[in-house]
Design a protein around this motif. Structure first.
Motif, PDB file in Angstrom:
ATOM      1  N   SER A  58      -7.737  -4.370  -1.562  1.00 39.54           N
ATOM      2  CA  SER A  58      -7.212  -4.226  -0.207  1.00 39.54           C
ATOM      3  C   SER A  58      -8.104  -4.873   0.843  1.00 39.54           C
ATOM      4  O   SER A  58      -7.734  -4.936   2.010  1.00 39.54           O
ATOM      5  CB  SER A  58      -7.009  -2.743   0.117  1.00 39.54           C
ATOM      6  N   LEU A  59      -9.273  -5.358   0.437  1.00 41.74           N
ATOM      7  CA  LEU A  59     -10.180  -6.030   1.368  1.00 41.74           C
ATOM      8  C   LEU A  59     -10.071  -7.545   1.266  1.00 41.74           C
ATOM      9  O   LEU A  59     -10.793  -8.266   1.939  1.00 41.74           O
ATOM     10  CB  LEU A  59     -11.632  -5.591   1.090  1.00 41.74           C
ATOM     11  N   VAL A  60      -9.183  -8.011   0.400  1.00 41.14           N
ATOM     12  CA  VAL A  60      -9.008  -9.445   0.181  1.00 41.14           C
ATOM     13  C   VAL A  60      -7.662  -9.870   0.757  1.00 41.14           C
ATOM     14  O   VAL A  60      -6.672  -9.153   0.643  1.00 41.14           O
ATOM     15  CB  VAL A  60      -9.067  -9.769  -1.336  1.00 41.14           C
ATOM     16  N   ARG A  61      -7.638 -11.044   1.389  1.00 38.55           N
ATOM     17  CA  ARG A  61      -6.382 -11.559   1.936  1.00 38.55           C
ATOM     18  C   ARG A  61      -5.437 -11.939   0.801  1.00 38.55           C
ATOM     19  O   ARG A  61      -5.792 -12.701  -0.090  1.00 38.55           O
ATOM     20  CB  ARG A  61      -6.645 -12.794   2.799  1.00 38.55           C
ATOM     21  N   GLY A  62      -4.253 -11.397   0.816  1.00 37.58           N
ATOM     22  CA  GLY A  62      -3.262 -11.729  -0.190  1.00 37.58           C
ATOM     23  C   GLY A  62      -3.460 -10.933  -1.466  1.00 37.58           C
ATOM     24  O   GLY A  62      -4.538 -10.386  -1.729  1.00 37.58           O
ATOM     25  N   LEU A  63      -2.407 -10.867  -2.268  1.00 37.80           N
ATOM     26  CA  LEU A  63      -2.446 -10.135  -3.533  1.00 37.80           C
ATOM     27  C   LEU A  63      -2.649 -11.140  -4.661  1.00 37.80           C
ATOM     28  O   LEU A  63      -1.923 -12.135  -4.740  1.00 37.80           O
ATOM     29  CB  LEU A  63      -1.122  -9.377  -3.734  1.00 37.80           C
ATOM     30  N   PRO A  64      -3.657 -10.926  -5.534  1.00 33.84           N
ATOM     31  CA  PRO A  64      -3.888 -11.857  -6.648  1.00 33.84           C
ATOM     32  C   PRO A  64      -2.608 -12.109  -7.443  1.00 33.84           C
ATOM     33  O   PRO A  64      -1.796 -11.195  -7.642  1.00 33.84           O
ATOM     34  CB  PRO A  64      -4.939 -11.132  -7.485  1.00 33.84           C
ATOM     35  N   ALA A  65      -2.440 -13.338  -7.894  1.00 33.71           N
ATOM     36  CA  ALA A  65      -1.196 -13.752  -8.559  1.00 33.71           C
ATOM     37  C   ALA A  65      -0.882 -12.901  -9.780  1.00 33.71           C
ATOM     38  O   ALA A  65       0.288 -12.559 -10.021  1.00 33.71           O
ATOM     39  CB  ALA A  65      -1.288 -15.228  -8.952  1.00 33.71           C
ATOM     40  N   ASP A  66      -1.916 -12.533 -10.560  1.00 31.86           N
ATOM     41  CA  ASP A  66      -1.642 -11.756 -11.774  1.00 31.86           C
ATOM     42  C   ASP A  66      -1.168 -10.342 -11.436  1.00 31.86           C
ATOM     43  O   ASP A  66      -0.311  -9.779 -12.130  1.00 31.86           O
ATOM     44  CB  ASP A  66      -2.875 -11.706 -12.683  1.00 31.86           C
ATOM     45  N   ILE A  67      -1.700  -9.780 -10.358  1.00 27.13           N
ATOM     46  CA  ILE A  67      -1.265  -8.445  -9.926  1.00 27.13           C
ATOM     47  C   ILE A  67       0.180  -8.513  -9.429  1.00 27.13           C
ATOM     48  O   ILE A  67       1.033  -7.698  -9.801  1.00 27.13           O
ATOM     49  CB  ILE A  67      -2.180  -7.888  -8.820  1.00 27.13           C
ATOM     50  N   LEU A  68       0.450  -9.508  -8.573  1.00 22.85           N
ATOM     51  CA  LEU A  68       1.793  -9.642  -8.017  1.00 22.85           C
ATOM     52  C   LEU A  68       2.825  -9.895  -9.116  1.00 22.85           C
ATOM     53  O   LEU A  68       3.905  -9.293  -9.107  1.00 22.85           O
ATOM     54  CB  LEU A  68       1.822 -10.776  -6.992  1.00 22.85           C
ATOM     55  N   SER A  69       2.492 -10.760 -10.055  1.00 23.86           N
ATOM     56  CA  SER A  69       3.450 -11.052 -11.122  1.00 23.86           C
ATOM     57  C   SER A  69       3.697  -9.824 -11.989  1.00 23.86           C
ATOM     58  O   SER A  69       4.822  -9.590 -12.451  1.00 23.86           O
ATOM     59  CB  SER A  69       2.961 -12.220 -11.979  1.00 23.86           C
ATOM     60  N   ILE A  92      11.578   3.400  -4.236  1.00 22.40           N
ATOM     61  CA  ILE A  92      10.656   2.291  -4.537  1.00 22.40           C
ATOM     62  C   ILE A  92       9.640   2.134  -3.414  1.00 22.40           C
ATOM     63  O   ILE A  92       8.437   1.943  -3.660  1.00 22.40           O
ATOM     64  CB  ILE A  92      11.445   0.986  -4.754  1.00 22.40           C
ATOM     65  N   LEU A  93      10.097   2.206  -2.166  1.00 19.14           N
ATOM     66  CA  LEU A  93       9.178   2.087  -1.020  1.00 19.14           C
ATOM     67  C   LEU A  93       8.129   3.190  -1.051  1.00 19.14           C
ATOM     68  O   LEU A  93       6.943   2.952  -0.792  1.00 19.14           O
ATOM     69  CB  LEU A  93       9.959   2.137   0.292  1.00 19.14           C
ATOM     70  N   SER A  94       8.555   4.406  -1.363  1.00 19.75           N
ATOM     71  CA  SER A  94       7.641   5.541  -1.399  1.00 19.75           C
ATOM     72  C   SER A  94       6.625   5.402  -2.527  1.00 19.75           C
ATOM     73  O   SER A  94       5.426   5.649  -2.338  1.00 19.75           O
ATOM     74  CB  SER A  94       8.435   6.840  -1.555  1.00 19.75           C
ATOM     75  N   ALA A  95       7.092   5.005  -3.709  1.00 22.23           N
ATOM     76  CA  ALA A  95       6.181   4.821  -4.843  1.00 22.23           C
ATOM     77  C   ALA A  95       5.135   3.767  -4.519  1.00 22.23           C
ATOM     78  O   ALA A  95       3.950   3.921  -4.850  1.00 22.23           O
ATOM     79  CB  ALA A  95       6.970   4.426  -6.089  1.00 22.23           C
ATOM     80  N   ALA A  96       5.547   2.687  -3.865  1.00 23.40           N
ATOM     81  CA  ALA A  96       4.612   1.617  -3.522  1.00 23.40           C
ATOM     82  C   ALA A  96       3.611   2.073  -2.473  1.00 23.40           C
ATOM     83  O   ALA A  96       2.409   1.799  -2.577  1.00 23.40           O
ATOM     84  CB  ALA A  96       5.380   0.390  -3.023  1.00 23.40           C
ATOM     85  N   SER A  97       4.077   2.807  -1.448  1.00 26.53           N
ATOM     86  CA  SER A  97       3.175   3.184  -0.358  1.00 26.53           C
ATOM     87  C   SER A  97       2.180   4.260  -0.771  1.00 26.53           C
ATOM     88  O   SER A  97       1.150   4.443  -0.127  1.00 26.53           O
ATOM     89  CB  SER A  97       3.969   3.645   0.871  1.00 26.53           C
ATOM     90  N   TYR A  98       2.454   4.981  -1.863  1.00 26.80           N
ATOM     91  CA  TYR A  98       1.468   5.947  -2.366  1.00 26.80           C
ATOM     92  C   TYR A  98       0.219   5.208  -2.814  1.00 26.80           C
ATOM     93  O   TYR A  98      -0.898   5.712  -2.673  1.00 26.80           O
ATOM     94  CB  TYR A  98       2.058   6.753  -3.516  1.00 26.80           C
ATOM     95  N   GLU A  99       0.389   4.006  -3.336  1.00 21.42           N
ATOM     96  CA  GLU A  99      -0.737   3.206  -3.810  1.00 21.42           C
ATOM     97  C   GLU A  99      -1.205   2.193  -2.772  1.00 21.42           C
ATOM     98  O   GLU A  99      -2.405   1.982  -2.600  1.00 21.42           O
ATOM     99  CB  GLU A  99      -0.355   2.456  -5.092  1.00 21.42           C
ATOM    100  N   SER A 100      -0.254   1.547  -2.083  1.00 23.19           N
ATOM    101  CA  SER A 100      -0.610   0.470  -1.157  1.00 23.19           C
ATOM    102  C   SER A 100       0.446   0.353  -0.076  1.00 23.19           C
ATOM    103  O   SER A 100       1.598  -0.001  -0.350  1.00 23.19           O
ATOM    104  CB  SER A 100      -0.726  -0.856  -1.910  1.00 23.19           C
ATOM    105  N   LEU A 101       0.058   0.616   1.162  1.00 25.26           N
ATOM    106  CA  LEU A 101       0.992   0.500   2.273  1.00 25.26           C
ATOM    107  C   LEU A 101       1.407  -0.957   2.468  1.00 25.26           C
ATOM    108  O   LEU A 101       2.552  -1.248   2.836  1.00 25.26           O
ATOM    109  CB  LEU A 101       0.367   1.058   3.551  1.00 25.26           C
ATOM    110  N   SER A 102       0.491  -1.883   2.202  1.00 21.73           N
ATOM    111  CA  SER A 102       0.824  -3.308   2.307  1.00 21.73           C
ATOM    112  C   SER A 102       1.931  -3.692   1.333  1.00 21.73           C
ATOM    113  O   SER A 102       2.860  -4.421   1.687  1.00 21.73           O
ATOM    114  CB  SER A 102      -0.413  -4.169   2.023  1.00 21.73           C
ATOM    115  N   LEU A 103       1.825  -3.213   0.098  1.00 26.71           N
ATOM    116  CA  LEU A 103       2.847  -3.523  -0.898  1.00 26.71           C
ATOM    117  C   LEU A 103       4.185  -2.931  -0.483  1.00 26.71           C
ATOM    118  O   LEU A 103       5.238  -3.580  -0.605  1.00 26.71           O
ATOM    119  CB  LEU A 103       2.429  -2.995  -2.268  1.00 26.71           C
ATOM    120  N   SER A 104       4.176  -1.706   0.012  1.00 24.44           N
ATOM    121  CA  SER A 104       5.413  -1.064   0.438  1.00 24.44           C
ATOM    122  C   SER A 104       6.064  -1.822   1.582  1.00 24.44           C
ATOM    123  O   SER A 104       7.283  -2.021   1.603  1.00 24.44           O
ATOM    124  CB  SER A 104       5.140   0.382   0.858  1.00 24.44           C
TER     125      SER A 104
END
Length: 499
Positions: free
Chosen positions: A33-44, A73-85
Motif C-alpha cells: 500500500s506504500l507503492v504506487r500501483g498494484l504489482p502485475a502478479d498481484i493484480l492478475s 465484492i466491494l465489501s470483501a475488497a475493502s476489508y483488505e484494501s480500500l484502494s482495490l475496492s
C-alpha cells in the motif's frame, strides 16, 4: 460450472481466500500500500477470479448485475484494501452498469468479453480542471462527423488514469454558433482503437489510495456513432441516474472497511493491557468502540437498502436524498472509524503501514469526490425544505413523521425535532440540517434491517448513539453564528507585539 452458475456465497468465499493469500501470504499488503500501483502478479491473481463479472449481465456471460453481489465484492475488497475496492467501484458503478443500461446493443458483447476474458477495466471522465462539481459547465465538446463523433477537452482526477482500457467521457455538443449545448452526452472510448488514445499529461501525487493512479488527461479522439450512450430522456437525467447509482453503492466500499476498523479496534483493546486490565475496561474506550460499531450497523443497513433500490432496472435520477445520504454518511463514518482506530492503537496506529493510519488517508477523499459531503448535505436540506414549502408545512417534526424515508425513525428524535422553520437558511445552516436529516434517514434503514431479522442489540445501541449525535447537531443548528473570515487579518495581530 460457469461464473453465472456458481452460488454467490461460494464465489465470494473463494474471492476472499484469494485476497487473503495474495495480500498476506504471497505479499504484505501493508508494504504494497506504500507503492504506487498494484504489482502485475498481484493484480492478475485478483482478476483471475473475475470479480467484475458481478456487474455484467448474464446474457453476456456475467453473474447478472445483481446489486447484492456487487456490494459483496466491494465489501470483501475493502476489508483488505480500500484502494482495490474503489478500483472495483469505479469499474462497476461508473462504467459497467452505465454501459449495461445505456450503450448500444451492438457494442456490448466486445466490451463485456474483454472484461471477462482479458481483465480489462473502465472508468468515467466528468471532472475538469476548472469545473469540479460544476459539471453542467464542462467545456469538453463533441461534434458529429461523417464517421462518428469528435471529442475534445481536458479531464482530471479520473481514477485509473493511464490504467483503464475503456472510458466513459462526458461532454457537451458544440452548436453551430460555437456555444455548447446545455445537455450532457456520454461516449465510450476504447483506447486500444485508432483515434481513441487518451494522452496522460500528468500523474498526480495523491497522498492516499496509492494503488490507484490519478492524473490530468487530454482528450482529442474520434469514436463511432454507436459509441454514444442513449439516454432514456435527457443526458442530464442520465448523468444523475449514473451518479446516484454510484453513490448508492458507496456503502459496499464502506462496509468492509468499517468492519476491518472494528475488528482491529476490538483486537487492540482486548490485547492491550493497562495496569491490571485491558483497554475494554475503560468507559471512554467502550464509547469509542460503540461509535465504530454504530458505523458498522448503519453501513449494514445501507447495503441491505441499496440492494433493493439501486439496480440498473430503476431510474435513480430523482433519488437525490437517498443517494446523497448514503454517500455522505457512510464516508463520514469511514473517516471517523479510521480516526478512532488510530486513537485506540496509540503510537503504533500512526504509521502508514498500520491499517488505521493508512485508512485515514485512504478514506479521506471519499468525503470529497463525487460531490463533497458539505455540498451533498446542503442539497438534502434544500430538497426537504422545498417539499415542506410545497406542502405549506413549517413544523420540521410534523413533516418528517409523514415523509416516507423518516416516518418510522423520526419518532426517536421528536424532542429535538419539534421546531418550526420559517424563511430561508444560510448555507452553513443547510449543511447542519442536511446532516440531521441524513442521520434520521439512516436510522430508518436500520429499523428496516431489524424488521428483517438483524440483531436487536446492535440496532438499539445504534439508535442511542445517533440520538446523541443528532442532539449535538441540533445544538449547532440552533446556535447563531454568522462569523466571516477577516481577509486582512495580519494587521495588528502579531502576538509578539503584545507579550
Amino acid at each position: 460450472m460457469t461464473l453465472s452458475q456458481k452460488p454467490f456465497p461460494e464465489f465470494l468465499k473463494d474471492f476472499e481466500k484469494t485476497l487473503a493469500h495474495l495480500f498476506h501470504d504471497h505479499a504484505d499488503i501493508n508494504k504494497l500500500s506504500l507503492v504506487r500501483g498494484l504489482p502485475a502478479d498481484i493484480l492478475s491473481g485478483i482478476m483471475a477470479k473475475n470479480p467484475l463479472s458481478v456487474a455484467i449481465p448474464s446474457d453476456f456471460g456475467g453473474r447478472g448485475s445483481i446489486v447484492k453481489e456487487c456490494l459483496g465484492i466491494l465489501s470483501a475488497a475493502s476489508y483488505e484494501s480500500l484502494s482495490l475496492s474503489l478500483t472495483f467501484g469505479i469499474n462497476i458503478a461508473l462504467f459497467l452498469e452505465p454501459v449495461s443500461k445505456y450503450a448500444d446493443e451492438a457494442v456490448k458483447k466486445e466490451i463485456f468479453d474483454r472484461f471477462l476474458k482479458e481483465a480489462n477495466m473502465g472508468g468515467l471522465m466528468i471532472t475538469e480542471p476548472n469545473y469540479g462539481s460544476d459539471a453542467l459547465n464542462m467545456k469538453t465538446a463533441n461534434r458529429e462527423t461523417e464517421n462518428g463523433y469528435q471529442i475534445k477537452g481536458q479531464k482530471h482526477w479520473q481514477g485509473l488514469t493511464g490504467m483503464a482500457d475503456y472510458w466513459l467521457i462526458a461532454s457537451r455538443k458544440e452548436l453551430a454558433n460555437g456555444e455548447l449545448a446545455r445537455d450532457i452526452d456520454f461516449f465510450i472510448c476504447d483506447i486500444s482503437k485508432d483515434k481513441q488514445k487518451i494522452v496522460v499529461e500528468e500523474l498526480f501525487d495523491n497522498p492516499g489510495l496509492y494503488l490507484i493512479p490519478y492524473g490530468l488527461n487530454t482528450v482529442d479522439i474520434e469514436v463511432p456513432k454507436n459509441y454514444r450512450l442513449q439516454p432514456e430522456s435527457t443526458g442530464i437525467k442520465m448523468m444523475l441516474d449514473i451518479l446516484h447509482r454510484s453513490r448508492l453503492q458507496f456503502p459496499g466500499m464502506g462496509m468492509g472497511f468499517i468492519k476491518r476498523m472494528l475488528d482491529e479496534a476490538i483486537k487492540q483493546c482486548t490485547n492491550r493491557i493497562v495496569g491490571t486490565s485491558n483497554l475494554l475496561a475503560l468507559d471512554g474506550v467502550q464509547f469509542q468502540l460503540a461509535r465504530i460499531q454504530t458505523a458498522f450497523t448503519i453501513a449494514s443497513a445501507m447495503c441491505a437498502k441499496s440492494s433493493k433500490i439501486s439496480g440498473i432496472a430503476y431510474d435513480l435520477a430523482t433519488e437525490g436524498i437517498q443517494a446523497n445520504t448514503m454517500k455522505a454518511v457512510v464516508t463520514d463514518l469511514m473517516q471517523e472509524s479510521a480516526q478512532l482506530l488510530v486513537q485506540l492503537s496509540g503510537a503504533s496506529g500512526y504509521k502508514t503501514t498500520h491499517i488505521g493510519g493508512r485508512g485515514i488517508m485512504d478514506s479521506r477523499p471519499f468525503q470529497i469526490f463525487e460531490g463533497s459531503n458539505e455540498m451533498l448535505y446542503a442539497q438534502i436540506a434544500d430538497m426537504v425544505l422545498r417539499m415542506m414549502k410545497k406542502q405549506k408545512q413549517t413544523s420540521f417534526f410534523d413533516f418528517l413523521k409523514d415523509f416516507g424515508l423518516t416516518a418510522e425513525s423520526s419518532t426517536h428524535f421528536k424532542k429535538d425535532l419539534s421546531f418550526s422553520i420559517n424563511g430561508s437558511l444560510s448555507q452553513r445552516k443547510l449543511v447542519d440540517l442536511g446532516k440531521i436529516i441524513a442521520r434520521i434517514v439512516c436510522v430508518g434503514y436500520v429499523i428496516e434491517l431489524e424488521q428483517n431479522g438483524f440483531r436487536k442489540d446492535l440496532v438499539n445501541n445504534c439508535i442511542v448513539m445517533v440520538q446523541q449525535e443528532v442532539a449535538g447537531l441540533m445544538s449547532a443548528f440552533h446556535f447563531e453564528n454568522t462569523v466571516n473570515v477577516i481577509e486582512d487579518y495580519n494587521s495588528n495581530s502579531l502576538w509578539m507585539d503584545f507579550a
